[in-house]
Design a protein around this motif. Structure first.
Motif, PDB file in Angstrom:
ATOM      1  N   SER A 201       0.885   3.854   7.862  1.00  0.00           N
ATOM      2  CA  SER A 201       0.536   2.728   8.714  1.00  0.00           C
ATOM      3  C   SER A 201      -0.721   2.060   8.189  1.00  0.00           C
ATOM      4  O   SER A 201      -1.401   2.593   7.300  1.00  0.00           O
ATOM      5  N   ARG A 202      -1.010   0.919   8.785  1.00  0.00           N
ATOM      6  CA  ARG A 202      -2.189   0.155   8.369  1.00  0.00           C
ATOM      7  C   ARG A 202      -2.782  -0.473   9.609  1.00  0.00           C
ATOM      8  O   ARG A 202      -2.058  -0.885  10.508  1.00  0.00           O
TER       9      ARG A 202
ATOM     10  N   VAL B 183       0.850  -1.192   0.000  1.00  0.00           N
ATOM     11  CA  VAL B 183       0.000   0.000   0.000  1.00  0.00           C
ATOM     12  C   VAL B 183       0.885   1.240   0.000  1.00  0.00           C
ATOM     13  O   VAL B 183       1.982   1.231   0.555  1.00  0.00           O
TER      14      VAL B 183
ATOM     15  N   GLN C  86      -6.556  -4.740   8.392  1.00  0.00           N
ATOM     16  CA  GLN C  86      -6.120  -4.609   6.999  1.00  0.00           C
ATOM     17  C   GLN C  86      -7.214  -4.024   6.108  1.00  0.00           C
ATOM     18  O   GLN C  86      -7.311  -4.365   4.923  1.00  0.00           O
TER      19      GLN C  86
ATOM     20  N   CYS D 226      -4.255   7.331  -2.348  1.00  0.00           N
ATOM     21  CA  CYS D 226      -3.778   6.053  -1.846  1.00  0.00           C
ATOM     22  C   CYS D 226      -3.816   5.044  -2.986  1.00  0.00           C
ATOM     23  O   CYS D 226      -4.604   5.177  -3.928  1.00  0.00           O
TER      24      CYS D 226
ATOM     25  N   MET E  25      -5.744   2.180   5.769  1.00  0.00           N
ATOM     26  CA  MET E  25      -4.361   2.631   5.868  1.00  0.00           C
ATOM     27  C   MET E  25      -4.381   4.124   6.161  1.00  0.00           C
ATOM     28  O   MET E  25      -5.385   4.811   5.900  1.00  0.00           O
TER      29      MET E  25
ATOM     30  N   ARG F 160       4.019   1.072   2.437  1.00  0.00           N
ATOM     31  CA  ARG F 160       4.132   0.003   3.420  1.00  0.00           C
ATOM     32  C   ARG F 160       4.014  -1.304   2.642  1.00  0.00           C
ATOM     33  O   ARG F 160       2.975  -1.594   2.037  1.00  0.00           O
TER      34      ARG F 160
END
Length: 124
Positions: free
Chosen positions: A70-71, A34, A75, A95, A78, A51
């Protein structure tokens, strides 16, 4: 198939902070890399952060030390935490997700799924 929806953009003062979110409204980020990109009018998209599936993080030089990708553990979402914002951070932020080989981390064409973009504008 994964559909991505960004949120969190807006107007913020120089030096301030903002957190962008990207939700996978269909599917998840499981087993996907991602990333965040940004774009100014008439310019190519610029790599911001990634990431990877294995948890490794990569950042563009202009945001290193200020932004954090971050995520969440589910899941499904993000984030891009942006601190110490500068006027040159003004852009539309996107994104992206996909299975991306390491050598193409910064290549927007390597990503399969994209959000619609969210505007971030810095004010003095």
């Amino acid at each position: 198939q994964v559909q991505l929806v960004e949120s969190g953009g807006g107007l913020v003062q120089t030096g301030g902070s903002l957190r962008l979110s990207c939700e996978a409204s269909q599917g998840t980020f499981s087993r996907k890399d991602v990333a965040w990109f940004r774009q100014l009018p008439g310019m190519e998209r610029e790599f911001v952060a990634q990431r990877r599936r294995d948890g490794h993080l990569y950042y563009g030089d202009s945001v290193k030390g200020r932004f954090t990708i971050s995520r969440d553990s589910a899941q499904k979402t993000m984030y891009l935490q942006m601190n110490s914002l500068k006027p040159e951070d003004t852009a539309v932020y996107y994104c992206a997700a996909g299975v991306v080989i390491l050598s193409r981390t910064r290549d927007e064409s390597a990503y399969t799924y994209w959000g619609q973009g969210t505007q971030v504008t810095l004010s003095d």
